[in-house]
Design a protein around this motif. Structure first.
Motif, mmCIF file in Angstrom:
data_model
loop_
_atom_site.group_PDB
_atom_site.id
_atom_site.type_symbol
_atom_site.label_atom_id
_atom_site.label_comp_id
_atom_site.label_asym_id
_atom_site.label_seq_id
_atom_site.Cartn_x
_atom_site.Cartn_y
_atom_site.Cartn_z
ATOM 1 N N ASP A 114 -2.412 -9.821 -23.665
ATOM 2 C CA ASP A 114 -2.837 -11.066 -23.017
ATOM 3 C C ASP A 114 -4.161 -10.818 -22.307
ATOM 4 O O ASP A 114 -4.299 -9.846 -21.563
ATOM 5 N N TYR A 147 -4.277 -7.016 -20.734
ATOM 6 C CA TYR A 147 -3.211 -6.041 -20.500
ATOM 7 C C TYR A 147 -2.248 -6.120 -21.682
ATOM 8 O O TYR A 147 -2.187 -7.134 -22.382
ATOM 9 N N GLU A 187 1.542 -20.538 -17.879
ATOM 10 C CA GLU A 187 0.136 -20.320 -18.178
ATOM 11 C C GLU A 187 -0.135 -20.922 -19.551
ATOM 12 O O GLU A 187 0.483 -20.524 -20.542
ATOM 13 N N LYS A 241 5.729 -10.902 -15.837
ATOM 14 C CA LYS A 241 5.315 -11.567 -17.076
ATOM 15 C C LYS A 241 6.243 -11.282 -18.256
ATOM 16 O O LYS A 241 6.287 -12.056 -19.207
ATOM 17 N N GLY A 330 -5.412 -15.791 -22.377
ATOM 18 C CA GLY A 330 -5.378 -15.921 -20.920
ATOM 19 C C GLY A 330 -5.348 -17.399 -20.568
ATOM 20 O O GLY A 330 -5.720 -18.263 -21.378
ATOM 21 N N THR A 331 -4.855 -17.689 -19.366
ATOM 22 C CA THR A 331 -4.755 -19.072 -18.905
ATOM 23 C C THR A 331 -6.097 -19.770 -19.008
ATOM 24 O O THR A 331 -7.115 -19.228 -18.579
HETATM 25 MN MN MN Z 1 -1.435 -15.037 -19.234
#
Ligand code: MN
Length: 404
Positions: A114, A147, A187, A241, A330-331
Motif C-alpha cells: 500500500d 509499506y 481508506e 491495517k 494510498g488514500t
Molecule cells: Mn491505505
C-alpha cells in the motif's frame, strides 16, 4: 468503437469500452471467469477464445500470467463477439444477469503493498498525527512511500469486516489498553494488479508498466486509527491495517483506461528511474457512501505519485513481481473537504462529526455501518466507464468487552 448488441443501460459502468474481468458463480456451479457487459456477465469459459483454457479457473491468475499480447488478443476477440451481430446467436446464451451470480475474489493475491500517493491526504494526516511539524516528511516528494501489507486478508467485496481489537493508548493516560478499536476508518484507494512476473534482481522500468500491470480495482483499506497511532512508529502500519482490505470484484483492464490517463505536475522533478516513460495518472472520480449517503468524491487524478512510478520504485532494488501482486495507491484526498478519502480527515480526527441526512452523526464507523466505494471516468466520446463497487459492513468485535 462499435456498440454492443447487448443492451447497455444509460450510465452503466460496463459499456463495451470497459469489459472488466471477474470471477463469478451461480448456486451449485464452480467459479469461473467472466466479463461484465451492461447488466450481464459473459461466461468466458464457454466461448472459443484465445487463452480459453484459463477462463475455466477460479481466479484470473492463469490468464493474467500470460502477458499483454494474450490480454490484447482476448479483449479484441471478446469485443468482436459482443459487437458483431453474426455472433449474437452463439454468444447470447452465455450471458447471465449479474443479479443471478455471486462474485468472488477475482485473483489470488500474491504480495500486497500500500502506497501513500495523495499529497492532500499525506498533508492532512501529517497535521493530525504530527501537529506543529512539517506536514510532509522530508522524503515525501522524492519517493513514493509505501509499506508491505497482508495479502492473506485481502477480501472480496461484500465480505463482512469484524471490528478489530488491539492495543492503543488514549492521549490522557500513561499506559495502553486492550480492546475493540474505537476509531475504525476507511481508506478510498485504487489498486493495481500485476499479471506478468519479473525476475529477481531486474528492476521494472516505469516505462514498462503496461507490460506487467493487468488492470485496476477499487480498494477499501480498512484502518483502526487508534491501533495505528500507537504502533506505527518507527516501522509503519501493522495490526491497524492487516485485519482486512476489501477489493472490488471487477478488474478493469489497463487497455480500457488509456483514454483516462493524466500526468500530474511534480516539483521537484523525481530521480530519473521515476520519470522513465509517460505517466499513468488516471482521471477517475471516486465516490464514498456511508449507509447509502454520499460523503466524499475523491479525485484519483489529483494523486501526486502515479502507479507506473510506484511499480518502478517497488522493484528498483531488484525485488521481483509475481502474478497476483496487488499494490494500492494510498488514500486519495482532493483539496476540498468533500474530497477527503477517509473519516479521520472528513471529521478531522473525530473533532468535527459528519452529519448524515438521516440525522445521525459519525466520527468513526459504528457496528452495522456499510461503506461502499465506486469510481467512474468520463471518456472523450461521451461514455462513462466505471469500476462497479467495493462494499463492506462492520460486524461487532469477536473479543469479549471484559478484556479491556
Ligand atoms: Mn491505505
Amino acid at each position: 468503437m462499435n456498440r454492443s448488441w447487448v443492451p447497455v443501460p444509460d450510465g452503466s459502468d460496463f459499456p463495451i469500452h470497459n469489459l472488466p474481468y471477474g470471477v463469478f458463480s451461480r448456486p451449485g456451479e464452480a467459479p469461473r471467469v467472466g466479463v461484465a457487459i451492461g447488466d450481464a456477465v459473459l461466461d468466458l469459459s464457454r466461448l472459443d477464445l484465445p487463452a480459453a483454457g484459463s477462463f475455466a479457473a477460479d481466479s484470473l491468475n492463469p490468464f493474467m500470467s500470460q502477458g499483454p499480447a494474450a490480454w490484447h488478443a482476448a479483449r479484441s476477440r471478446i469485443t468482436e463477439l459482443l459487437t458483431d451481430l453474426a455472433h449474437r446467436r452463439a454468444v447470447a446464451r452465455h450471458l447471465i444477469p449479474q443479479t443471478e451470480v455471486r462474485m468472488h475474489l477475482p485473483f489470488g493475491v500474491a504480495d500486497y503493498v500500500d502506497f501513500y500517493a495523495s499529497e492532500n491526504h499525506a498533508a492532512n494526516l501529517g497535521q493530525i498525527f504530527r501537529p506543529g511539524q512539517e506536514p510532509l516528511t522530508a522524503n515525501w516528494k522524492h519517493l513514493p512511500i509505501g509499506y508491505h501489507g497482508r495479502a492473506g486478508t485481502v477480501v472480496a467485496s461484500g465480505t463482512p469486516v469484524v471490528r478489530p481489537s488491539g492495543q492503543y493508548k488514549r492521549p490522557d493516560s500513561a499506559a495502553p489498553v486492550f480492546g475493540p478499536s474505537r476509531r475504525l476508518d476507511i481508506e478510498a484507494e485504487i489498486g493495481f494488479v500485476v499479471g506478468t512476473p519479473s525476475r529477481r534482481g531486474q528492476p521494472v522500468s516505469a516505462a514498462n508498466f503496461a507490460d506487467h500491470v493487468f488492470g485496476a480495482v477499487l480498494v477499501n483499506d480498512w484502518s483502526a486509527r487508534d491501533i495505528q497511532a500507537w504502533e506505527y512508529v518507527p516501522l509503519g502500519p501493522f495490526l491497524g491495517k492487516s485485519f482486512a482490505t476489501s477489493i472490488s470484484p471487477w478488474v478493469v483492464p489497463l487497455e480500457a483506461l488509456t483514454q483516462a490517463r493524466v500526468t500530474p505536475r511534480q516539483d521537484p522533478s523525481p530521480l530519473p528511474y521515476l520519470t522513465d516513460g509517460h505517466r499513468w495518472g488516471l482521471d477517475l472520480t471516486m465516490e464514498v457512501r456511508l449507509n447509502g449517503h454520499l460523503i466524499s468524491r475523491p479525485p484519483f487524478g489529483s494523486a501526486y505519485w502515479t502507479p507506473d512510478q510506484q511499480l518502478a520504485h517497488m522493484t528498483v532494488n531488484g525485488a521481483s513481481l509475481r502474478t497476483g501482486d496487488l499494490y494500492a495507491s494510498g488514500t486519495i484526498s482532493g483539496p476540498r473537504h468533500d474530497q477527503r478519502g477517509s473519516l479521520i480527515e472528513l471529521t478531522w480526527n473525530g473533532s468535527e462529526p459528519l452529519e448524515l441526512p438521516d440525522g445521525s452523526r459519525r466520527t468513526f464507523l459504528q457496528d452495522g455501518d456499510t461503506v461502499t466505494i465506486s469510481a467512474v471516468t468520463h471518456l472523450a466520446n461521451g461514455t462513462t466507464l466505471g469500476f462497479g463497487e467495493v462494499t463492506g459492513t462492520i460486524e461487532p468485535t469477536a473479543t469479549h468487552p471484559g478484556d479491556q
